[in-house]
Design an enzyme around this catalytic site. Structure first.
Site, PDB file in Angstrom:
ATOM      1  N   LYS A  43       0.846  -1.171   0.111  1.00  0.00           N
ATOM      2  CA  LYS A  43      -0.019  -0.159   0.128  1.00  0.00           C
ATOM      3  C   LYS A  43       0.696   1.182   0.111  1.00  0.00           C
ATOM      4  O   LYS A  43       0.684   2.132  -0.749  1.00  0.00           O
ATOM      5  CB  LYS A  43      -0.970   0.075   1.083  1.00  0.00           C
ATOM      6  CG  LYS A  43      -2.036  -0.971   1.316  1.00  0.00           C
ATOM      7  CD  LYS A  43      -2.883  -1.158   2.399  1.00  0.00           C
ATOM      8  CE  LYS A  43      -2.108  -1.184   3.780  1.00  0.00           C
ATOM      9  NZ  LYS A  43      -1.670  -2.489   4.008  1.00  0.00           N
ATOM     10  N   THR A  44       1.792   1.381   0.948  1.00  0.00           N
ATOM     11  CA  THR A  44       2.734   2.549   1.070  1.00  0.00           C
ATOM     12  C   THR A  44       3.609   2.770  -0.251  1.00  0.00           C
ATOM     13  O   THR A  44       3.755   3.587  -0.837  1.00  0.00           O
ATOM     14  CB  THR A  44       3.726   2.343   2.324  1.00  0.00           C
ATOM     15  OG1 THR A  44       2.650   2.320   3.411  1.00  0.00           O
ATOM     16  CG2 THR A  44       4.442   3.633   2.419  1.00  0.00           C
ATOM     17  N   ASP A 230      -2.000   7.915   3.592  1.00  0.00           N
ATOM     18  CA  ASP A 230      -1.712   6.342   4.120  1.00  0.00           C
ATOM     19  C   ASP A 230      -2.426   6.114   5.330  1.00  0.00           C
ATOM     20  O   ASP A 230      -2.818   7.120   5.879  1.00  0.00           O
ATOM     21  CB  ASP A 230      -0.235   6.300   4.100  1.00  0.00           C
ATOM     22  CG  ASP A 230       0.303   4.901   3.918  1.00  0.00           C
ATOM     23  OD1 ASP A 230      -0.549   4.151   4.010  1.00  0.00           O
ATOM     24  OD2 ASP A 230       1.618   4.857   4.207  1.00  0.00           O
ATOM     25  N   GLU A 231      -2.376   4.954   5.707  1.00  0.00           N
ATOM     26  CA  GLU A 231      -3.127   4.420   6.967  1.00  0.00           C
ATOM     27  C   GLU A 231      -4.397   5.172   7.331  1.00  0.00           C
ATOM     28  O   GLU A 231      -4.589   5.593   8.323  1.00  0.00           O
ATOM     29  CB  GLU A 231      -2.199   4.616   8.206  1.00  0.00           C
ATOM     30  CG  GLU A 231      -0.595   4.397   7.979  1.00  0.00           C
ATOM     31  CD  GLU A 231      -0.537   2.836   8.451  1.00  0.00           C
ATOM     32  OE1 GLU A 231      -1.203   2.234   8.647  1.00  0.00           O
ATOM     33  OE2 GLU A 231       0.575   2.566   8.304  1.00  0.00           O
ATOM     34  N   GLN A 261      -5.990  -3.287  10.663  1.00  0.00           N
ATOM     35  CA  GLN A 261      -4.951  -2.552  11.418  1.00  0.00           C
ATOM     36  C   GLN A 261      -5.285  -1.411  11.923  1.00  0.00           C
ATOM     37  O   GLN A 261      -4.455  -0.516  12.463  1.00  0.00           O
ATOM     38  CB  GLN A 261      -3.941  -2.262  10.395  1.00  0.00           C
ATOM     39  CG  GLN A 261      -3.041  -3.523   9.971  1.00  0.00           C
ATOM     40  CD  GLN A 261      -1.957  -3.123   9.057  1.00  0.00           C
ATOM     41  OE1 GLN A 261      -0.726  -2.631   9.660  1.00  0.00           O
ATOM     42  NE2 GLN A 261      -1.756  -3.614   7.637  1.00  0.00           N
ATOM     43  N   ARG A 609       4.581  -7.331  10.840  1.00  0.00           N
ATOM     44  CA  ARG A 609       5.759  -6.885  10.736  1.00  0.00           C
ATOM     45  C   ARG A 609       6.996  -7.572  10.250  1.00  0.00           C
ATOM     46  O   ARG A 609       8.082  -7.167   9.819  1.00  0.00           O
ATOM     47  CB  ARG A 609       6.269  -5.961  12.100  1.00  0.00           C
ATOM     48  CG  ARG A 609       5.351  -4.793  12.513  1.00  0.00           C
ATOM     49  CD  ARG A 609       4.700  -3.957  11.730  1.00  0.00           C
ATOM     50  NE  ARG A 609       3.664  -4.464  10.964  1.00  0.00           N
ATOM     51  CZ  ARG A 609       3.071  -3.875   9.880  1.00  0.00           C
ATOM     52  NH1 ARG A 609       3.913  -3.158   9.375  1.00  0.00           N
ATOM     53  NH2 ARG A 609       1.959  -4.243   9.395  1.00  0.00           N
TER      54      ARG A 609
HETATM   55  P1  ATP Z   1       1.748  -2.211   5.964  1.00  0.00           P
HETATM   56  O1  ATP Z   1       0.085  -2.663   5.884  1.00  0.00           O
HETATM   57  O2  ATP Z   1       2.171  -2.883   7.133  1.00  0.00           O
HETATM   58  O3  ATP Z   1       1.545  -0.673   6.157  1.00  0.00           O
HETATM   59  P2  ATP Z   1       1.902  -1.917   3.134  1.00  0.00           P
HETATM   60  O4  ATP Z   1       0.645  -2.644   2.497  1.00  0.00           O
HETATM   61  O5  ATP Z   1       2.080  -0.589   3.038  1.00  0.00           O
HETATM   62  O6  ATP Z   1       2.212  -2.648   4.607  1.00  0.00           O
HETATM   63  P3  ATP Z   1       4.479  -1.908   1.948  1.00  0.00           P
HETATM   64  O7  ATP Z   1       5.088  -1.515   3.196  1.00  0.00           O
HETATM   65  O8  ATP Z   1       4.474  -0.915   0.877  1.00  0.00           O
HETATM   66  O9  ATP Z   1       3.245  -2.466   2.406  1.00  0.00           O
HETATM   67  O10 ATP Z   1       5.258  -3.111   1.304  1.00  0.00           O
HETATM   68  C1  ATP Z   1       5.608  -4.160   1.900  1.00  0.00           C
HETATM   69  C2  ATP Z   1       7.012  -4.657   1.445  1.00  0.00           C
HETATM   70  O11 ATP Z   1       6.706  -5.370   0.251  1.00  0.00           O
HETATM   71  C3  ATP Z   1       8.270  -3.712   1.224  1.00  0.00           C
HETATM   72  O12 ATP Z   1       9.350  -4.196   1.573  1.00  0.00           O
HETATM   73  C4  ATP Z   1       7.950  -3.256  -0.162  1.00  0.00           C
HETATM   74  O13 ATP Z   1       9.109  -3.075  -0.637  1.00  0.00           O
HETATM   75  C5  ATP Z   1       7.498  -4.703  -0.793  1.00  0.00           C
HETATM   76  N1  ATP Z   1       6.753  -4.808  -2.087  1.00  0.00           N
HETATM   77  C6  ATP Z   1       5.668  -4.284  -2.239  1.00  0.00           C
HETATM   78  N2  ATP Z   1       5.170  -4.405  -3.510  1.00  0.00           N
HETATM   79  C7  ATP Z   1       6.122  -4.910  -4.235  1.00  0.00           C
HETATM   80  C8  ATP Z   1       6.247  -5.683  -5.437  1.00  0.00           C
HETATM   81  N3  ATP Z   1       5.517  -5.558  -6.351  1.00  0.00           N
HETATM   82  N4  ATP Z   1       7.460  -6.325  -5.759  1.00  0.00           N
HETATM   83  C9  ATP Z   1       8.318  -6.434  -4.727  1.00  0.00           C
HETATM   84  N5  ATP Z   1       8.330  -6.101  -3.560  1.00  0.00           N
HETATM   85  C10 ATP Z   1       7.158  -5.288  -3.239  1.00  0.00           C
HETATM   86 MG    MG Z   2       2.058   0.815   4.609  1.00  0.00          MG
END
Ligand code: ATP
Ligand code: MG
Length: 684
Positions: A43-44, A230-231, A261, A609
């Site tokens: 997402k981020t 975000d969030e 979350q 995490r």
């Molecule tokens: P959270 O809910 O904990 O905030 P999130 O959904 O925001 O998580 P991110 O932090 O953006 O997730 O990504 C999680 C991990 O996965 C990061 O290390 C990111 O670089 C990696 N990632 C995300 N998308 C891809 C992709 N398409 N290919 C490879 N790695 C990815």
């Molecule tokens: Mg995130």
């Protein structure tokens, strides 16, 4: 698919490693967009890629993109990630920050619209408390009965709901609420007189300005072609309204979040914002991201199974792109100390394998829990940092206690004298302390002796004299009782806390912060028991606090689960999974099933995490709140799927009633607490 073809042609590096759903989210540039997805699904990453994409595609200039996130740390991280992609083009990305920082910037430009000057001050919690205390004094309100922090929390609740005093309706039956509303009115007036606002006002005032000044609102609605959040699951009512105003013209709002979350309801977060997004923003496109890129299959399955026990959730699929990985380790220890040893052993194993300490984190439910780990790390020389908090021996209440003990230990400790002579308040203000300092220096006395002499010579104001005298007498009495061995060092601190009024000071003002402080102090008493006498304990503290405090370098990360949101680490340790501690008793008592579900979401945040390894643990006995208690394994442990867990064989079970521990544990009947037996039954 057209959008994909287009993106292929663009061939931007930052788009290459996104999956289809992520690309779709990045490239859907018109109209409201909600990205609903579980932890670690990118997402981020999507949000930062989207900012870059908007700018690269020249859909907007950097200063026309508003990006909002939850904490300063997250904002910094977002800025870094976007700068990495955009390099020079990121210059001008001036509207990336937290709700508060962006609101402050807007408010400075239009402060006049709410009666402030643009150089208004933003007051912190200490100033807020001072202000409330003054108001209470003027109105003859006893702050022992009605704590200023409680008053502030009620006011903050109203502000989070967008209510100025004139809009707030106190329940007729609730006299307390009526009283606080009267204080709220005066408080807001005083803030205006001081040309100041508190944190809640930053957003509230902005919303008021938007609501009442179309011309001002127009500046921003015209400017912000794109808004990204975000969030989003943790936004509150007033933040939702703030966004709603700013989105009015272009309607290009993209929010990302995960209902599983949502862990900040105690700060006014309203999951409604998230769940009803498509009702507020018509024609919302909803995109789900279902691939997790962070965690191994085992970690993800454990987290997903656990959260599936919540009734109130959207529910979503999440599949990992990673291999199955190691099983999640579930360790049971004899007590908190053994748990800290067990965790540090695992960390040392990782060090031997050349893993970086920076990639390891310990996530606790309550901040007092860090103490046991800190002691262990200090003992074996393992560097650590505390994210979003202070190291145990540097916490204000701990420093106060230590100052009392130091002064009792030796009367020449002037720094300690200064720290606690007026804590709790004894009418010995700054001016009196200065006088004592001056007099003592002139006559080569330590402050304690200087103060005694001043009293003797009657050179001190009567009111101050009273307070100072009682303080000095208490110190002498405690010193004497300890030196003649009437009491030991642990009892000494207990007596100090009672007789000085320090405990009462914290207990009288019930709020979350003071409860944390009381928990920390109880934990300090536990720590003291490990030493034979005051001298060896104070020496230990001196060494503990002299260890280098630098932030950089290789260090294990310690933090609360709340502070870990959005972060990721190779290995995560989740200690203290015991009933009462996690789920936390207070949450259950105050919010019942809703509280339990929020605690479960915290567990979900904690587990997710982890990228490669997760270690969950609990101990059979814990010294908690001043007593040894038989702890019972957290109900969340029952909810973990057997097949993804490795239960550590710290014992060998013989039969139901008779079992023995392996060499790590004594076979001591005493330790076979009901909790432990219950656990053994459960894990069969
Ligand atoms: P959270 O809910 O904990 O905030 P999130 O959904 O925001 O998580 P991110 O932090 O953006 O997730 O990504 C999680 C991990 O996965 C990061 O290390 C990111 O670089 C990696 N990632 C995300 N998308 C891809 C992709 N398409 N290919 C490879 N790695 C990815
Ligand atoms: Mg995130």
């Amino acid at each position: 698919m057209i959008y994909n073809d287009k993106l292929k042609m663009l061939n931007f590096e930052y788009l290459k490693n996104l999956n289809d759903a992520q690309k779709k989210a990045v490239s859907h540039l018109s109209g409201p967009l909600l990205i609903v997805a579980g932890a670690g699904s990118g997402k981020t990453k999507v949000l930062t890629s989207r900012i870059a994409h908007i700018i690269k595609q020249k859909k907007a200039y950097p200063n026309q993109v508003l990006s909002v996130t939850f904490t300063n740390k997250a904002a910094q991280e977002m800025q870094n990630r976007v700068s990495k992609i955009l390099k020079k083009e990121a210059i001008g990305l001036s509207w990336l920050g937290t709700f508060h920082s962006i609101s402050a910037k807007i408010l400075r430009r239009h402060a006049g619209a709410v009666g402030l000057n643009s150089n208004f001050s933003i007051i912190d919690q200490n100033d807020q408390v001072r202000l409330i205390k003054n108001i209470c004094k003027d109105r003859n309100i006893d702050i022992k009965q009605l704590a200023p922090k409680y008053i502030l929390s009620v006011i903050d609740g109203w502000k989070n709901k967008g209510l100025y005093p004139n809009k707030t309706i106190a329940s007729k039956k609730n006299i307390l609420e009526k009283g606080i509303l009267a204080i709220y009115k005066i408080y807001q007036k005083k803030l205006l007189d001081l040309n100041a606002c508190d944190f809640g006002d930053l957003i509230l005032h902005c919303v008021y300005i938007f609501e009442n000044n179309n011309d001002i609102l127009g500046i921003y609605t015209n400017n912000f072609k794109y808004i990204l959040v975000d969030e989003y699951q943790d936004t509150n009512f007033i933040q939702g309204k703030w966004l709603n105003f700013l989105t009015k013209k272009h309607r290009n709002i993209c929010c990302v979040g995960d209902d599983d979350q949502s862990i900040y309801s105690w700060r006014g977060a309203e999951i409604k914002n998230f769940l009803e997004f498509d009702k507020v923003y018509k024609d919302t496109k909803i995109i789900r991201l279902e691939k997790n890129y962070r965690s191994t299959q085992n970690i993800l399955e454990v987290a997903s199974k656990l959260i599936s026990h919540n009734q109130n959730r959207v529910g979503k699929n999440l599949v990992t792109t990673m291999e199955s990985g190691d099983l999640i380790k579930l360790n049971c220890y004899k007590n908190g100390k053994d748990e800290a040893i067990g965790v540090s052993d695992e960390i040392e194993k990782k060090l031997k394998k050349k893993n970086s300490l920076n990639d390891i984190a310990i996530l606790v439910r309550a901040i007092f829990q860090t103490r046991e780990f800190e002691e262990r790390f200090l003992k074996i020389g393992l560097p650590y940092r505390i994210i979003g908090g202070t190291k145990f021996y540097e916490r204000a209440e701990i420093k106060d206690c230590i100052a009392y003990l130091r002064l009792i230990y030796q009367n020449k400790d002037d720094l300690s004298f200064e720290r606690i002579v007026n804590v709790p308040k004894r009418s010995v203000g700054d001016t009196s302390i200065k006088e004592i300092n001056k007099f003592s220096k002139k006559n080569s006395f330590c402050l304690e002796n200087g103060a005694k002499k001043l009293i003797e010579l009657n050179l001190i104001k009567p009111k101050t004299k009273l307070g100072l005298n009682s303080f000095l007498n208490l110190i002498s009495k405690w010193r004497n009782d300890y030196s003649i061995k009437k009491i030991n060092h642990v009892k000494l601190l207990q007596i100090v806390l009672d007789e000085s009024g320090y405990s009462a000071m914290l207990k009288n003002k019930k709020d979350l912060e003071n409860e944390n402080r009381l928990e920390n102090i109880k934990e300090l008493l536990v720590a003291m028991k490990e030493f034979d006498n005051l001298e060896s304990f104070l020496e230990h503290v001196a060494l503990a606090t002299s260890i280098d405090q630098k932030w950089d370098g290789e260090k294990v990360n310690l933090m609360t689960m709340h502070a870990s949101k959005g972060l990721e680490f190779d290995a995560i340790f989740l200690p203290g999974w015991e009933e009462g501690l996690f789920p936390h008793q207070k949450s259950l008592e105050e919010k019942g099933d809703k509280g339990l579900e929020e605690e479960r979401r915290l567990a979900y945040v904690g587990i997710t995490r982890a990228k490669k390894n997760a270690f969950i643990s609990f101990s059979m006995n814990r010294y908690y709140q001043g007593d040894w208690i038989d702890s019972m394994a957290s109900r969340f442990i029952d909810e973990l799927p057997e097949q993804n867990i490795e239960k550590n064989n710290f014992f060998e079970e013989k039969n139901d009633d008779d079992f023995e521990f392996n060499q790590d544990f004594e076979t001591d009947k005493e330790t076979r607490s009901p909790g432990w037996i219950r656990y053994l039954k459960r894990i069969k």
